[in-house]
Design a protein around this motif. Structure first.
Motif, mmCIF file in Angstrom:
data_model
loop_
_atom_site.group_PDB
_atom_site.id
_atom_site.type_symbol
_atom_site.label_atom_id
_atom_site.label_comp_id
_atom_site.label_asym_id
_atom_site.label_seq_id
_atom_site.Cartn_x
_atom_site.Cartn_y
_atom_site.Cartn_z
ATOM 1 N N LEU A 1 12.269 -23.605 40.829
ATOM 2 C CA LEU A 1 12.437 -22.305 40.183
ATOM 3 C C LEU A 1 13.869 -21.803 40.327
ATOM 4 O O LEU A 1 14.207 -20.739 39.818
ATOM 5 C CB LEU A 1 11.490 -21.280 40.806
ATOM 6 C CG LEU A 1 10.039 -21.325 40.361
ATOM 7 C CD1 LEU A 1 9.179 -20.480 41.272
ATOM 8 C CD2 LEU A 1 9.907 -20.831 38.937
ATOM 9 N N GLY A 2 14.688 -22.535 41.049
ATOM 10 C CA GLY A 2 16.075 -22.118 41.232
ATOM 11 C C GLY A 2 16.269 -21.126 42.366
ATOM 12 O O GLY A 2 17.255 -20.414 42.407
ATOM 13 N N VAL A 3 15.307 -21.064 43.303
ATOM 14 C CA VAL A 3 15.442 -20.162 44.449
ATOM 15 C C VAL A 3 16.528 -20.709 45.380
ATOM 16 O O VAL A 3 16.620 -21.914 45.593
ATOM 17 C CB VAL A 3 14.099 -20.052 45.197
ATOM 18 C CG1 VAL A 3 14.220 -19.133 46.392
ATOM 19 C CG2 VAL A 3 13.011 -19.565 44.262
ATOM 20 N N ALA B 1 5.333 -21.200 36.969
ATOM 21 C CA ALA B 1 6.277 -21.984 36.170
ATOM 22 C C ALA B 1 6.720 -21.195 34.939
ATOM 23 O O ALA B 1 7.862 -21.292 34.506
ATOM 24 C CB ALA B 1 5.641 -23.303 35.754
ATOM 25 N N GLY C 1 10.621 -16.359 41.059
ATOM 26 C CA GLY C 1 11.393 -16.872 39.929
ATOM 27 C C GLY C 1 12.389 -15.867 39.375
ATOM 28 O O GLY C 1 13.313 -16.235 38.658
ATOM 29 N N THR D 1 7.093 -17.954 34.637
ATOM 30 C CA THR D 1 7.845 -16.720 34.867
ATOM 31 C C THR D 1 9.312 -16.848 34.474
ATOM 32 O O THR D 1 9.954 -15.862 34.162
ATOM 33 C CB THR D 1 7.797 -16.275 36.346
ATOM 34 O OG1 THR D 1 8.190 -17.364 37.168
ATOM 35 C CG2 THR D 1 6.433 -15.779 36.734
ATOM 36 N N VAL D 2 9.863 -18.061 34.486
ATOM 37 C CA VAL D 2 11.272 -18.202 34.096
ATOM 38 C C VAL D 2 11.409 -18.501 32.605
ATOM 39 O O VAL D 2 12.492 -18.794 32.133
ATOM 40 C CB VAL D 2 11.984 -19.292 34.933
ATOM 41 C CG1 VAL D 2 12.050 -18.889 36.389
ATOM 42 C CG2 VAL D 2 11.297 -20.628 34.794
#
Lengths: 285, 364
Positions: free
Chosen positions: A183-185, B172, B124, B174-175
């Motif tokens: 998610l890019g966290v 998944a 996210g 949410t972005v």
């Protein structure tokens, strides 16, 4: 609300009251702290000076824990000694837990060559007997309460680092960590939110044992002439002073021993209870 | 060569995978090295649902993980919208992560037990947004997957497997990705729940125009969801084509065998089929020649031609005169012979009441 809570947010007064172990632990710890706090300002007799009282009096209403070889009231010495014991052990364990967590999390999370190097250093430090290691540090810094605190922090740190590293490694490759990464966290957020919660229960257990050892190791160092010097009392030094006469006058050690016991028990219960409260899965008690 | 017209962008594939190799284990230690993917080239088109199928150990999950960027290739490249994932810089990678999301196989492992649904879904969102706004978005995210807002403050252990997988999908989404890579998303769920989750995938693809790559060993999932199918065997891509063609009239002997291995409800029929008896694990991939040759039934039928053992077949596109639709790629020297011999054996079977040949309409 029937929805159970978890995480550090779940630690509320209400949750502690509802959890038997946490409640009992809190009461014991609070009692010990109160006892020690009173001892800072007031004791029934002078805990240090040789006031001409009789030696080796057994416990009575006047002297609840008896008197020692110099005729000093042991109860007063226990009250006054709590401050030294608790502050040294408490600060040392807090520092060790923080440093150890940082070392363990960084080493376990980054992995690779960093982990190899850090792990070898940790192994090396653990290979040195704790007391010898602490002796060396105190000898280097000169005997004082501060140097004992520093020494114990440095000695205990590695145990924390190793235990926490192993947990981080077991959590690092979980799918939910991968999902957060996907998610890019940011790595920091992953450590704080995804990895650290799994570390907390073990950390709590580790802290409680280290605290008990801290009280005793402070006494050992004092016994060896490093650390807090007689006549200033500490629980550990009281235990050791009484050891010689353990068969004839057991009360010399008994009082301080009981205090160590109550403290460790209280911290243990509190730690256990907090662990239950933090873990959402055990929340539906 | 940047595509200019919008229809050109639409036609340009989202992913281009070129000559991809993935080898696990340390270089130099040959005994521990596992070749999970071997020279795989494939495209993922915008808006399609692509199925990656194969036995366990065929490399289908590895390919899925390479597409999301969780693994880096040993050789070859994965291009997303023309850019190599392995070469992406931080900002670009962040953008890529927002475009491509993964749905994991086991919904019991992919949710952190210590975090509420609210925590999980809000991770996210990178920018700080107002609480009320965040809440509306989270409720929307839950409703999109058929869950209620009252579930926001619950923990994963309070949900069933199907609900958990919905939460994973919601996370998944949410972005706002344009691609979902799903690694066996229903295999851990029981059958009644599988249908719900698959319907959800289908609805999401329709409503949000998602591109879906579905890694699966379940041919029913492929049948239900996928437009195209890619078949992997021991790390090699043996056949790619339109779903109906691959499933019902395949041009690769392995695909035929795989299809015949699907249970058809009659235990008697399956047990008499000789081609599904050999274990994949027992077959070390041959050093040269066709990777499937040791298990190939077609090779036996053709009288064990030498070529299958000496030359590795090139991956080639079959001419449109043979296939119904263009772009059917197969990796077999004798692909054109497959339907004939399959029919022949089927006729023999009908006559002798003996073992059946694979793939003859048993699946539907």
């Amino acid at each position: 609300m029937d929805v159970p809570q978890g995480g550090v947010r779940a630690i509320t007064i209400r949750a502690i009251v509802n959890n038997k172990r946490a409640l009992l632990g809190t009461i014991l710890v609070a009692a010990v702290l109160l006892f020690t706090l009173v001892g800072v300002f007031w004791t029934p007799y002078n805990p240090i000076s040789f006031g001409g009282g009789k030696s080796f009096l057994s416990p009575s209403w006047l002297h609840p824990a008896g008197t020692d070889i110099y005729g000093r009231d042991i109860f007063s010495r226990i009250m006054a000694g709590g401050q030294t014991s608790l502050s040294i052990a408490g600060v040392a364990v807090a520092v060790a837990a923080t440093m150890g967590s940082i070392i363990g999390v960084v080493s376990g999370f980054i992995g690779g060559i960093v982990d190899v190097i850090v792990s070898r250093v940790v192994d090396l430090m653990l290979a040195i007997p704790a007391l010898v290691f602490a002796l060396g540090i105190v000898a280097l810094l000169g005997p004082s309460a501060q140097s004992v605190t520093v020494a114990l922090s440095v000695v205990y740190m590695w145990q924390f680092a190793r235990v926490i590293r192993s947990i981080v490694i077991s959590v690092r490759n979980k799918t939910y960590v991968e999902a957060s990464r996907g998610l890019g966290v940011s790595p920091i957020a992953i450590i704080v939110k995804d990895i650290f919660p799994s570390v907390v229960p073990i950390l709590v257990v580790q802290i409680t044992t280290a605290l008990a050892w801290g009280i005793l190791d402070e006494a050992n160092l004092g016994f060896l002439g490093l650390g807090v010097q007689p006549p200033s009392p500490s629980w550990g030094s009281l235990l050791i002073e009484g050891r010689e006469y353990l068969f004839d006058t057991p009360w010399l050690s008994l009082g301080a021993g009981t205090m160590v016991l109550i403290t460790v028990l209280g911290v243990n219960l509190l730690g256990d209870g907090l662990r239950d409260i933090i873990d959402p899965r055990s929340a539906e008690k | 060569m940047e595509p200019s017209a919008p229809e050109e962008i639409a036609r340009e594939p989202l992913f281009v995978v070129r000559n991809l190799d993935k080898v696990y284990g340390r270089p130099g230690r040959n005994s521990t090295r596992v070749r999970a993917l071997d020279n795989v080239s494939i495209e993922v088109r915008r808006g399609e649902a692509l199925g990656l199928v194969g036995e366990s150990g065929s490399g289908k999950t590895t390919l899925g993980r390479l597409l999301v960027g969780f693994e880096s290739p040993t050789a070859g490249s994965v291009l997303f919208q023309g850019r190599d994932i392995a070469q992406m810089r931080r900002a670009e990678l962040g953008h890529f992560r927002n475009m491509v999301q993964m749905v994991f196989q086991n919904p019991f492992a992919s949710l952190n037990p210590f975090r509420t649904v609210r925590d999980v879904l809000s991770s996210g969102y990178r920018r700080r947004i107002r609480r009320a706004e965040l809440r509306t978005q989270l409720v929307e995210a839950l409703e999109r997957v058929g869950l209620h807002e009252s579930m926001l403050d619950r923990y994963p252990f309070q949900f069933s497997g199907g609900q958990r997988q919905r939460i994973v999908i919601a996370r998944a989404l949410t972005v706002q990705p344009s691609v979902l890579i799903a690694d066996e998303p229903v295999s851990a769920l029981d059958v009644s729940v599988q249908a719900q989750v698959l319907n959800l995938f289908k609805a999401l693809q329709r409503d949000l125009g998602l591109t879906i790559v579905m890694v699966t060993h379940d041919l029913r999932v492929v049948n239900f969801l996928c437009d195209r199918v890619a078949v992997l065997y021991l790390g090699r891509l043996v056949e790619v084509g339109e779903r109906d063609e691959v499933i019902n009239s395949s041009w690769h002997p392995y695909t035929r065998m795989l299809m015949s291995a699907a249970p058809n409800g009659d235990p008697e029929v399956r047990s008499t089929r000789p081609w599904v008896s050999s274990e994949l694990g027992a077959a070390a991939p041959p050093e040269e020649g066709c990777i499937f040759a040791p298990r190939c039934w077609l090779r036996e039928q053709l009288g064990n031609p030498e070529r299958c053992l000496s030359a590795r077949p090139e991956s080639r596109e079959l001419p449109v005169e043979i296939t119904a639709s263009p772009g059917h790629v197969v990796e077999c020297h004798f692909a054109e012979e497959v339907p004939h011999y399959a029919r022949l054996a089927e006729e023999q079977l009908a006559a002798s009441d003996g073992p059946a040949l694979p793939g003859m309409g048993s699946l539907r």
